[in-house]
Design a protein around this motif. Structure first.
Motif, PDB file in Angstrom:
ATOM      1  N   ARG A  23       0.828  -1.205   0.000  1.00 40.66           N
ATOM      2  CA  ARG A  23       0.000   0.000   0.000  1.00 40.66           C
ATOM      3  C   ARG A  23       0.866   1.259   0.000  1.00 40.66           C
ATOM      4  NH1 ARG A  23      -3.097   0.456   5.107  1.00 40.66           N
ATOM      5  NH2 ARG A  23      -4.067  -1.425   4.340  1.00 40.66           N
ATOM      6  N   TYR A  24       1.849   1.324   0.910  1.00 41.68           N
ATOM      7  CA  TYR A  24       2.680   2.524   0.983  1.00 41.68           C
ATOM      8  C   TYR A  24       3.639   2.620  -0.200  1.00 41.68           C
ATOM      9  CZ  TYR A  24       0.737   3.234   5.587  1.00 41.68           C
ATOM     10  OH  TYR A  24      -0.126   3.439   6.619  1.00 41.68           O
ATOM     11  N   GLY A  25       4.085   1.497  -0.728  1.00 38.59           N
ATOM     12  CA  GLY A  25       4.935   1.516  -1.913  1.00 38.59           C
ATOM     13  C   GLY A  25       4.198   2.070  -3.114  1.00 38.59           C
ATOM     14  N   LEU A  26       2.955   1.676  -3.296  1.00 39.91           N
ATOM     15  CA  LEU A  26       2.147   2.217  -4.391  1.00 39.91           C
ATOM     16  C   LEU A  26       1.877   3.709  -4.193  1.00 39.91           C
ATOM     17  CD1 LEU A  26      -0.408  -0.690  -4.862  1.00 39.91           C
ATOM     18  CD2 LEU A  26       1.382   0.002  -6.452  1.00 39.91           C
ATOM     19  N   PHE A  27       1.671   4.103  -2.943  1.00 38.77           N
ATOM     20  CA  PHE A  27       1.425   5.507  -2.642  1.00 38.77           C
ATOM     21  C   PHE A  27       2.645   6.362  -2.989  1.00 38.77           C
ATOM     22  CE2 PHE A  27       1.508   8.993   0.509  1.00 38.77           C
ATOM     23  CZ  PHE A  27       0.362   9.658   0.124  1.00 38.77           C
ATOM     24  N   PHE A  28       3.831   5.948  -2.554  1.00 42.12           N
ATOM     25  CA  PHE A  28       5.045   6.715  -2.844  1.00 42.12           C
ATOM     26  C   PHE A  28       5.407   6.638  -4.326  1.00 42.12           C
ATOM     27  CE2 PHE A  28       5.884   6.047   1.790  1.00 42.12           C
ATOM     28  CZ  PHE A  28       5.764   7.389   2.140  1.00 42.12           C
ATOM     29  N   GLY A  29       5.115   5.537  -4.972  1.00 39.32           N
ATOM     30  CA  GLY A  29       5.344   5.431  -6.408  1.00 39.32           C
ATOM     31  C   GLY A  29       4.484   6.406  -7.189  1.00 39.32           C
ATOM     32  N   ALA A  30       3.246   6.576  -6.763  1.00 35.65           N
ATOM     33  CA  ALA A  30       2.353   7.526  -7.426  1.00 35.65           C
ATOM     34  C   ALA A  30       2.844   8.955  -7.233  1.00 35.65           C
ATOM     35  CB  ALA A  30       0.928   7.377  -6.885  1.00 35.65           C
ATOM     36  N   ILE A  31       3.314   9.279  -6.044  1.00 34.07           N
ATOM     37  CA  ILE A  31       3.854  10.615  -5.787  1.00 34.07           C
ATOM     38  C   ILE A  31       5.089  10.853  -6.647  1.00 34.07           C
ATOM     39  CG2 ILE A  31       4.986  12.065  -4.059  1.00 34.07           C
ATOM     40  CD1 ILE A  31       3.063  10.886  -2.001  1.00 34.07           C
ATOM     41  N   PHE A  32       5.964   9.854  -6.756  1.00 31.29           N
ATOM     42  CA  PHE A  32       7.171   9.981  -7.581  1.00 31.29           C
ATOM     43  C   PHE A  32       6.805  10.220  -9.043  1.00 31.29           C
ATOM     44  CE2 PHE A  32      10.495   7.997 -10.179  1.00 31.29           C
ATOM     45  CZ  PHE A  32      11.580   8.786  -9.797  1.00 31.29           C
ATOM     46  N   GLN A  33       5.817   9.516  -9.545  1.00 36.11           N
ATOM     47  CA  GLN A  33       5.390   9.711 -10.928  1.00 36.11           C
ATOM     48  C   GLN A  33       4.824  11.105 -11.144  1.00 36.11           C
ATOM     49  OE1 GLN A  33       2.724   6.599 -12.097  1.00 36.11           O
ATOM     50  NE2 GLN A  33       4.337   5.063 -12.205  1.00 36.11           N
ATOM     51  N   LEU A  34       4.063  11.614 -10.184  1.00 36.51           N
ATOM     52  CA  LEU A  34       3.530  12.970 -10.315  1.00 36.51           C
ATOM     53  C   LEU A  34       4.654  13.999 -10.334  1.00 36.51           C
ATOM     54  CD1 LEU A  34       0.412  12.841  -7.966  1.00 36.51           C
ATOM     55  CD2 LEU A  34       0.447  13.017 -10.450  1.00 36.51           C
ATOM     56  N   ILE A  35       5.674  13.804  -9.504  1.00 34.32           N
ATOM     57  CA  ILE A  35       6.812  14.723  -9.495  1.00 34.32           C
ATOM     58  C   ILE A  35       7.536  14.674 -10.831  1.00 34.32           C
ATOM     59  CG2 ILE A  35       9.083  15.130  -8.456  1.00 34.32           C
ATOM     60  CD1 ILE A  35       7.825  14.225  -5.782  1.00 34.32           C
ATOM     61  N   CYS A  36       7.706  13.493 -11.404  1.00 35.60           N
ATOM     62  CA  CYS A  36       8.377  13.367 -12.704  1.00 35.60           C
ATOM     63  C   CYS A  36       7.580  14.040 -13.805  1.00 35.60           C
ATOM     64  CB  CYS A  36       8.600  11.892 -13.047  1.00 35.60           C
ATOM     65  SG  CYS A  36       9.806  11.090 -12.004  1.00 35.60           S
ATOM     66  N   VAL A  37       6.265  13.881 -13.807  1.00 38.28           N
ATOM     67  CA  VAL A  37       5.433  14.510 -14.825  1.00 38.28           C
ATOM     68  C   VAL A  37       5.479  16.029 -14.668  1.00 38.28           C
ATOM     69  CG1 VAL A  37       3.046  14.815 -15.588  1.00 38.28           C
ATOM     70  CG2 VAL A  37       3.948  12.529 -15.172  1.00 38.28           C
ATOM     71  N   LEU A  38       5.436  16.524 -13.441  1.00 32.77           N
ATOM     72  CA  LEU A  38       5.511  17.965 -13.222  1.00 32.77           C
ATOM     73  C   LEU A  38       6.870  18.519 -13.644  1.00 32.77           C
ATOM     74  CD1 LEU A  38       3.681  18.356  -9.799  1.00 32.77           C
ATOM     75  CD2 LEU A  38       2.885  19.056 -12.056  1.00 32.77           C
TER      76      LEU A  38
END
Length: 67
Positions: A23-38
């Motif tokens: 659960r937390y790995g998916l959460f941090f992965g999603a945040i990392f992807q948003l930072i990369c897209v931004l």
């Protein structure tokens, strides 16, 4: 008849360690992807553009060396 119906909430087991890690790995992965897209969408600051502009003529001068 109303006494026969069981409206108590179902018992939900506690999440295991691996479920929490997932659960937390998916959460941090999603945040990392948003930072990369931004980082791709947002423009680069002017200081970086000035540095990259100063390097471009040097590279093109090296390519145009006389033989």
């Amino acid at each position: 008849m109303a006494a026969e119906l069981d409206f108590s909430p179902p018992e939900i087991p506690e999440p295991t360690f691996m479920e929490n890690v997932l659960r937390y790995g998916l959460f941090f992965g999603a945040i990392f992807q948003l930072i990369c897209v931004l980082a791709i969408i947002l423009p680069v600051s002017k200081s970086h553009k000035a540095d990259s502009d100063s390097f471009e003529p040097k590279n093109s001068e090296m390519v145009k060396k006389p033989k």
